[in-house]
Design an enzyme around this catalytic site. Structure first.
Site, short mmCIF file in Angstrom:
data_model
loop_
_atom_site.label_atom_id
_atom_site.label_comp_id
_atom_site.label_asym_id
_atom_site.label_seq_id
_atom_site.Cartn_x
_atom_site.Cartn_y
_atom_site.Cartn_z
N SER A 153 5.60 -4.60 14.59
CA SER A 153 6.14 -5.95 14.09
C SER A 153 7.44 -6.34 14.85
O SER A 153 7.92 -5.38 15.51
CB SER A 153 6.33 -5.97 12.85
N TYR A 166 9.94 -2.57 5.09
CA TYR A 166 8.75 -2.98 5.87
C TYR A 166 9.39 -2.74 7.40
O TYR A 166 8.72 -2.08 8.39
CB TYR A 166 8.46 -4.22 5.85
P1 NDP Z 1 -2.90 -8.05 5.08
O1 NDP Z 1 -2.04 -8.04 4.06
O2 NDP Z 1 -3.72 -9.40 5.17
O3 NDP Z 1 -4.00 -6.97 5.21
C1 NDP Z 1 -3.66 -5.52 5.10
C2 NDP Z 1 -4.71 -4.78 4.75
O4 NDP Z 1 -4.38 -3.24 4.55
C3 NDP Z 1 -5.55 -5.13 3.86
O5 NDP Z 1 -7.12 -4.99 4.13
C4 NDP Z 1 -5.21 -4.13 2.43
O6 NDP Z 1 -6.36 -3.67 1.66
C5 NDP Z 1 -4.88 -2.82 3.56
N1 NDP Z 1 -4.02 -1.98 2.50
C6 NDP Z 1 -2.98 -2.20 2.10
N2 NDP Z 1 -2.34 -1.12 1.25
C7 NDP Z 1 -3.40 -0.26 1.70
C8 NDP Z 1 -3.50 1.02 1.15
N3 NDP Z 1 -2.60 1.46 0.00
N4 NDP Z 1 -4.79 1.71 1.34
C9 NDP Z 1 -5.54 1.33 1.94
N5 NDP Z 1 -5.49 -0.09 2.73
C10 NDP Z 1 -4.54 -0.57 2.33
O7 NDP Z 1 -2.02 -7.76 6.45
P2 NDP Z 1 -2.30 -8.31 7.80
O8 NDP Z 1 -3.72 -8.24 8.26
O9 NDP Z 1 -1.55 -9.49 8.10
O10 NDP Z 1 -1.42 -7.07 8.70
C11 NDP Z 1 -2.10 -6.08 9.47
C12 NDP Z 1 -0.95 -5.40 10.13
O11 NDP Z 1 -0.36 -6.28 11.13
C13 NDP Z 1 -0.05 -4.74 9.30
O12 NDP Z 1 0.29 -3.48 9.73
C14 NDP Z 1 1.16 -5.67 9.45
O13 NDP Z 1 2.42 -5.06 9.14
C15 NDP Z 1 0.84 -6.14 10.75
N6 NDP Z 1 1.68 -7.50 11.09
C16 NDP Z 1 1.16 -8.54 10.68
C17 NDP Z 1 1.68 -9.75 11.15
C18 NDP Z 1 1.19 -11.24 10.38
O14 NDP Z 1 1.62 -12.24 10.81
N7 NDP Z 1 0.09 -11.18 9.94
C19 NDP Z 1 2.92 -9.73 11.90
C20 NDP Z 1 3.39 -8.69 12.24
C21 NDP Z 1 2.79 -7.32 11.91
P3 NDP Z 1 -6.45 -4.81 0.58
O15 NDP Z 1 -7.55 -5.93 1.28
O16 NDP Z 1 -7.48 -4.17 -0.38
O17 NDP Z 1 -5.35 -5.35 -0.16
#
Ligand code: NDP
Length: 247
Positions: A153, A166
Protein backbone atom coordinates in the site's frame (compact mmCIF):
# COMPACT_ATOMS: atom_id res chain seq x y z
CA UNK A 1 -1.75 1.67 -15.56
CA UNK A 2 1.26 -0.71 -15.45
CA UNK A 3 2.17 -1.19 -19.08
CA UNK A 4 1.94 -4.91 -19.83
CA UNK A 5 -0.19 -6.94 -22.21
CA UNK A 6 -0.42 -10.60 -21.18
CA UNK A 7 -0.55 -13.36 -23.78
CA UNK A 8 -3.81 -15.32 -23.59
CA UNK A 9 -1.98 -18.49 -22.49
CA UNK A 10 0.54 -16.72 -20.21
CA UNK A 11 -0.21 -18.87 -17.16
CA UNK A 12 -0.99 -22.18 -18.90
CA UNK A 13 0.03 -25.07 -16.65
CA UNK A 14 0.73 -22.83 -13.66
CA UNK A 15 -0.78 -23.34 -10.21
CA UNK A 16 -1.45 -20.09 -8.38
CA UNK A 17 -2.76 -19.61 -4.83
CA UNK A 18 -4.52 -16.33 -4.04
CA UNK A 19 -5.47 -15.41 -0.47
CA UNK A 20 -8.66 -13.42 0.05
CA UNK A 21 -9.84 -14.75 -3.30
CA UNK A 22 -13.54 -14.29 -2.55
CA UNK A 23 -13.75 -10.54 -2.95
CA UNK A 24 -12.13 -7.36 -4.22
CA UNK A 25 -8.65 -7.48 -5.75
CA UNK A 26 -8.10 -11.13 -4.77
CA UNK A 27 -11.25 -12.22 -6.58
CA UNK A 28 -10.24 -10.32 -9.72
CA UNK A 29 -6.72 -11.74 -9.52
CA UNK A 30 -7.99 -15.32 -9.23
CA UNK A 31 -10.38 -14.91 -12.18
CA UNK A 32 -7.73 -13.17 -14.28
CA UNK A 33 -5.14 -15.88 -13.55
CA UNK A 34 -7.66 -18.58 -14.48
CA UNK A 35 -8.57 -16.69 -17.66
CA UNK A 36 -4.89 -16.82 -18.62
CA UNK A 37 -4.69 -20.58 -18.12
CA UNK A 38 -3.76 -21.08 -14.45
CA UNK A 39 -5.26 -23.55 -12.03
CA UNK A 40 -6.07 -21.29 -9.11
CA UNK A 41 -6.32 -22.20 -5.44
CA UNK A 42 -8.95 -19.95 -3.88
CA UNK A 43 -8.11 -19.31 -0.22
CA UNK A 44 -10.41 -17.22 1.96
CA UNK A 45 -12.56 -17.18 5.06
CA UNK A 46 -16.07 -16.96 3.56
CA UNK A 47 -16.94 -20.22 1.81
CA UNK A 48 -19.96 -18.82 -0.07
CA UNK A 49 -17.80 -16.13 -1.69
CA UNK A 50 -15.15 -18.66 -2.69
CA UNK A 51 -17.86 -20.90 -4.16
CA UNK A 52 -19.21 -18.00 -6.22
CA UNK A 53 -15.73 -17.36 -7.67
CA UNK A 54 -15.30 -21.09 -8.29
CA UNK A 55 -18.61 -21.20 -10.18
CA UNK A 56 -17.68 -18.16 -12.24
CA UNK A 57 -14.35 -19.72 -13.27
CA UNK A 58 -15.97 -23.05 -14.07
CA UNK A 59 -18.79 -21.46 -16.09
CA UNK A 60 -16.22 -19.55 -18.16
CA UNK A 61 -14.51 -22.85 -19.05
CA UNK A 62 -11.18 -21.94 -17.41
CA UNK A 63 -9.04 -24.62 -15.69
CA UNK A 64 -10.80 -26.15 -12.69
CA UNK A 65 -9.92 -24.23 -9.51
CA UNK A 66 -9.59 -25.55 -5.96
CA UNK A 67 -11.20 -24.09 -2.85
CA UNK A 68 -9.39 -23.69 0.45
CA UNK A 69 -11.55 -22.19 3.22
CA UNK A 70 -9.16 -20.88 5.86
CA UNK A 71 -9.44 -18.06 8.36
CA UNK A 72 -6.00 -16.46 8.50
CA UNK A 73 -6.78 -15.04 11.93
CA UNK A 74 -7.06 -18.45 13.56
CA UNK A 75 -5.09 -20.74 11.22
CA UNK A 76 -2.32 -22.70 12.96
CA UNK A 77 0.96 -24.10 11.63
CA UNK A 78 -0.71 -27.49 11.12
CA UNK A 79 -3.36 -25.95 8.85
CA UNK A 80 -0.65 -24.54 6.58
CA UNK A 81 1.26 -27.84 6.59
CA UNK A 82 -1.94 -29.77 5.77
CA UNK A 83 -2.63 -27.37 2.91
CA UNK A 84 0.90 -27.90 1.59
CA UNK A 85 0.39 -31.69 1.74
CA UNK A 86 -2.91 -31.40 -0.16
CA UNK A 87 -1.35 -29.19 -2.83
CA UNK A 88 1.59 -31.59 -3.19
CA UNK A 89 -0.82 -34.49 -3.71
CA UNK A 90 -2.99 -32.58 -6.19
CA UNK A 91 -0.49 -30.46 -8.13
CA UNK A 92 3.05 -31.36 -6.99
CA UNK A 93 4.15 -27.70 -7.17
CA UNK A 94 3.08 -24.09 -6.70
CA UNK A 95 4.03 -21.51 -9.36
CA UNK A 96 2.47 -18.44 -7.80
CA UNK A 97 1.53 -17.24 -4.30
CA UNK A 98 -0.40 -13.97 -4.00
CA UNK A 99 -0.65 -12.60 -0.45
CA UNK A 100 -3.73 -10.45 -0.94
CA UNK A 101 -5.98 -10.96 2.11
CA UNK A 102 -5.76 -8.19 4.68
CA UNK A 103 -7.66 -6.28 7.33
CA UNK A 104 -7.92 -2.49 7.32
CA UNK A 105 -8.29 -2.28 11.10
CA UNK A 106 -8.68 0.85 13.21
CA UNK A 107 -7.69 4.13 11.59
CA UNK A 108 -6.97 6.42 14.50
CA UNK A 109 -4.02 7.83 16.41
CA UNK A 110 -1.70 5.08 17.63
CA UNK A 111 -2.49 6.13 21.23
CA UNK A 112 -6.04 4.95 20.65
CA UNK A 113 -5.34 1.58 19.03
CA UNK A 114 -6.40 -1.28 21.30
CA UNK A 115 -3.67 -3.88 21.78
CA UNK A 116 -6.05 -6.67 20.78
CA UNK A 117 -6.92 -4.88 17.53
CA UNK A 118 -3.21 -4.42 16.80
CA UNK A 119 -2.57 -8.12 17.39
CA UNK A 120 -5.55 -9.28 15.32
CA UNK A 121 -4.44 -7.18 12.38
CA UNK A 122 -0.81 -8.30 12.60
CA UNK A 123 -2.00 -11.91 12.75
CA UNK A 124 -3.91 -11.63 9.46
CA UNK A 125 -1.70 -9.15 7.61
CA UNK A 126 1.80 -10.27 8.65
CA UNK A 127 1.99 -13.49 10.69
CA UNK A 128 -0.28 -15.44 8.33
CA UNK A 129 1.64 -14.49 5.14
CA UNK A 130 4.88 -15.50 6.90
CA UNK A 131 3.48 -18.87 8.02
CA UNK A 132 1.84 -19.57 4.66
CA UNK A 133 4.99 -18.67 2.72
CA UNK A 134 7.10 -20.87 4.98
CA UNK A 135 4.80 -23.86 4.48
CA UNK A 136 4.69 -23.30 0.71
CA UNK A 137 8.48 -23.04 0.15
CA UNK A 138 8.98 -26.71 -0.83
CA UNK A 139 6.11 -26.42 -3.33
CA UNK A 140 7.48 -23.14 -4.71
CA UNK A 141 10.92 -24.75 -5.10
CA UNK A 142 9.30 -27.62 -7.00
CA UNK A 143 8.05 -25.18 -9.69
CA UNK A 144 10.42 -24.11 -12.49
CA UNK A 145 10.16 -20.35 -11.77
CA UNK A 146 7.79 -19.54 -8.94
CA UNK A 147 6.62 -16.02 -8.08
CA UNK A 148 5.56 -14.69 -4.67
CA UNK A 149 3.62 -11.42 -4.59
CA UNK A 150 2.83 -9.37 -1.49
CA UNK A 151 0.06 -6.75 -1.61
CA UNK A 152 1.38 -3.53 -0.19
CA UNK A 153 0.00 0.00 0.00
CA UNK A 154 1.13 3.61 -0.32
CA UNK A 155 1.09 3.76 3.50
CA UNK A 156 3.42 0.75 3.60
CA UNK A 157 6.03 2.73 1.74
CA UNK A 158 5.65 6.06 3.50
CA UNK A 159 4.02 6.25 6.93
CA UNK A 160 0.94 8.42 7.29
CA UNK A 161 -0.92 9.62 10.40
CA UNK A 162 -3.98 7.66 11.52
CA UNK A 163 -3.31 4.61 9.31
CA UNK A 164 -2.39 2.68 12.46
CA UNK A 165 -1.46 -0.99 12.43
CA UNK A 166 -2.49 -1.35 8.77
CA UNK A 167 0.36 0.91 7.62
CA UNK A 168 2.83 -0.80 9.96
CA UNK A 169 1.73 -4.24 8.69
CA UNK A 170 2.41 -3.20 5.09
CA UNK A 171 5.90 -1.98 6.05
CA UNK A 172 6.42 -5.41 7.62
CA UNK A 173 5.33 -7.10 4.39
CA UNK A 174 7.78 -4.99 2.40
CA UNK A 175 10.47 -6.18 4.83
CA UNK A 176 9.38 -9.80 4.52
CA UNK A 177 9.46 -9.41 0.74
CA UNK A 178 12.97 -7.94 0.74
CA UNK A 179 14.49 -10.50 3.12
CA UNK A 180 12.88 -13.44 1.29
CA UNK A 181 13.88 -12.03 -2.12
CA UNK A 182 17.48 -11.61 -1.01
CA UNK A 183 17.58 -15.17 0.36
CA UNK A 184 16.30 -16.58 -2.93
CA UNK A 185 18.66 -14.49 -5.04
CA UNK A 186 21.10 -16.97 -6.56
CA UNK A 187 19.85 -19.88 -4.44
CA UNK A 188 16.54 -20.68 -6.15
CA UNK A 189 14.40 -19.73 -9.15
CA UNK A 190 11.81 -18.12 -6.85
CA UNK A 191 11.20 -14.40 -7.32
CA UNK A 192 9.56 -12.27 -4.63
CA UNK A 193 8.06 -8.82 -5.13
CA UNK A 194 5.42 -6.45 -3.78
CA UNK A 195 2.62 -4.54 -5.50
CA UNK A 196 0.90 -1.38 -4.35
CA UNK A 197 -2.48 -1.58 -6.11
CA UNK A 198 -3.32 2.08 -5.52
CA UNK A 199 -6.87 3.23 -4.80
CA UNK A 200 -9.17 0.48 -6.13
CA UNK A 201 -12.96 0.13 -6.01
CA UNK A 202 -13.45 -2.49 -3.27
CA UNK A 203 -15.13 -2.93 0.11
CA UNK A 204 -11.87 -2.02 1.86
CA UNK A 205 -11.54 1.24 -0.06
CA UNK A 206 -15.15 2.09 0.76
CA UNK A 207 -14.51 1.44 4.46
CA UNK A 208 -11.42 3.68 4.38
CA UNK A 209 -13.07 6.49 2.38
CA UNK A 210 -16.85 6.28 2.96
CA UNK A 211 -17.54 9.71 1.45
CA UNK A 212 -15.67 9.08 -1.80
CA UNK A 213 -17.42 8.46 -5.13
CA UNK A 214 -16.57 4.79 -5.85
CA UNK A 215 -16.49 5.48 -9.61
CA UNK A 216 -13.43 7.64 -9.05
CA UNK A 217 -11.27 4.53 -8.72
CA UNK A 218 -10.63 1.66 -11.14
CA UNK A 219 -12.30 -1.72 -10.75
CA UNK A 220 -10.03 -4.50 -9.48
CA UNK A 221 -10.13 -6.13 -12.94
CA UNK A 222 -8.51 -3.02 -14.43
CA UNK A 223 -5.33 -3.26 -12.31
CA UNK A 224 -4.45 -6.84 -13.25
CA UNK A 225 -1.56 -6.24 -15.72
CA UNK A 226 1.11 -5.93 -13.00
CA UNK A 227 -0.09 -9.14 -11.32
CA UNK A 228 -0.10 -11.08 -14.60
CA UNK A 229 3.37 -9.74 -15.37
CA UNK A 230 4.76 -10.87 -12.02
CA UNK A 231 3.07 -14.28 -12.13
CA UNK A 232 4.09 -15.17 -15.67
CA UNK A 233 7.47 -16.04 -17.17
CA UNK A 234 8.01 -12.50 -18.57
CA UNK A 235 9.10 -11.36 -15.09
CA UNK A 236 11.75 -14.07 -14.63
CA UNK A 237 14.70 -12.46 -12.86
CA UNK A 238 12.63 -9.59 -11.41
CA UNK A 239 13.24 -9.98 -7.68
CA UNK A 240 12.98 -7.79 -4.59
CA UNK A 241 11.08 -5.03 -6.39
CA UNK A 242 8.32 -2.80 -5.00
CA UNK A 243 6.00 -2.23 -7.98
CA UNK A 244 2.84 -0.17 -8.50
CA UNK A 245 -0.27 -1.33 -10.32
CA UNK A 246 -0.68 2.21 -11.63
CA UNK A 247 1.86 4.84 -12.68
P1 NDP B 1 -11.26 -6.35 0.52
O1 NDP B 1 -11.52 -6.01 1.96
O2 NDP B 1 -12.24 -5.93 -0.49
O3 NDP B 1 -10.97 -7.90 0.38
C1 NDP B 1 -10.09 -8.52 1.28
C2 NDP B 1 -10.18 -10.01 1.15
O4 NDP B 1 -9.38 -10.59 2.20
C3 NDP B 1 -11.60 -10.52 1.33
O5 NDP B 1 -11.84 -11.57 0.41
C4 NDP B 1 -11.58 -11.04 2.76
O6 NDP B 1 -12.46 -12.11 3.00
C5 NDP B 1 -10.16 -11.55 2.88
N1 NDP B 1 -9.79 -11.70 4.29
C6 NDP B 1 -9.84 -10.73 5.24
N2 NDP B 1 -9.54 -11.27 6.43
C7 NDP B 1 -9.29 -12.59 6.21
C8 NDP B 1 -8.96 -13.68 7.05
N3 NDP B 1 -8.86 -13.54 8.38
N4 NDP B 1 -8.78 -14.89 6.49
C9 NDP B 1 -8.92 -15.07 5.17
N5 NDP B 1 -9.27 -14.09 4.32
C10 NDP B 1 -9.45 -12.86 4.85
O7 NDP B 1 -9.82 -5.71 0.20
P2 NDP B 1 -9.18 -5.22 -1.18
O8 NDP B 1 -9.54 -6.15 -2.25
O9 NDP B 1 -9.43 -3.78 -1.30
O10 NDP B 1 -7.63 -5.36 -0.81
C11 NDP B 1 -6.81 -6.43 -1.27
C12 NDP B 1 -5.38 -6.11 -0.90
O11 NDP B 1 -4.97 -4.88 -1.52
C13 NDP B 1 -5.16 -5.91 0.61
O12 NDP B 1 -3.92 -6.46 0.97
C14 NDP B 1 -5.15 -4.40 0.76
O13 NDP B 1 -4.43 -4.00 1.88
C15 NDP B 1 -4.48 -3.99 -0.54
N6 NDP B 1 -4.77 -2.61 -0.94
C16 NDP B 1 -6.02 -2.25 -1.38
C17 NDP B 1 -6.28 -0.95 -1.79
C18 NDP B 1 -7.63 -0.51 -2.28
O14 NDP B 1 -7.79 0.67 -2.62
N7 NDP B 1 -8.61 -1.39 -2.39
C19 NDP B 1 -5.22 0.08 -1.79
C20 NDP B 1 -3.94 -0.40 -1.29
C21 NDP B 1 -3.74 -1.69 -0.91
P3 NDP B 1 -14.06 -11.87 3.13
O15 NDP B 1 -14.51 -11.67 1.73
O16 NDP B 1 -14.54 -13.11 3.73
O17 NDP B 1 -14.23 -10.65 3.97
Amino acid sequence: MFDYRAAADLLQGRVILVTGAGDGIGRACAISCAAHGASVVLLGRTLSKLEAVYDEIEAAGYPQPAICPLNLETAAEKDYDDLADQLFDTFGKLDGLVHNAALLGPRTMLDNVKNEDWQQLMQVNVNAPFALTKAMMPLLRAAPDASVVFLSSSVGRKGRAYWGPYAVSKFALEGLMQVLADEQDGTSEIRVNSVNPGATRTAMRKAAYPAEEPEKNPEPSEIMPVFLYLLGADSKGVNGQALNARD
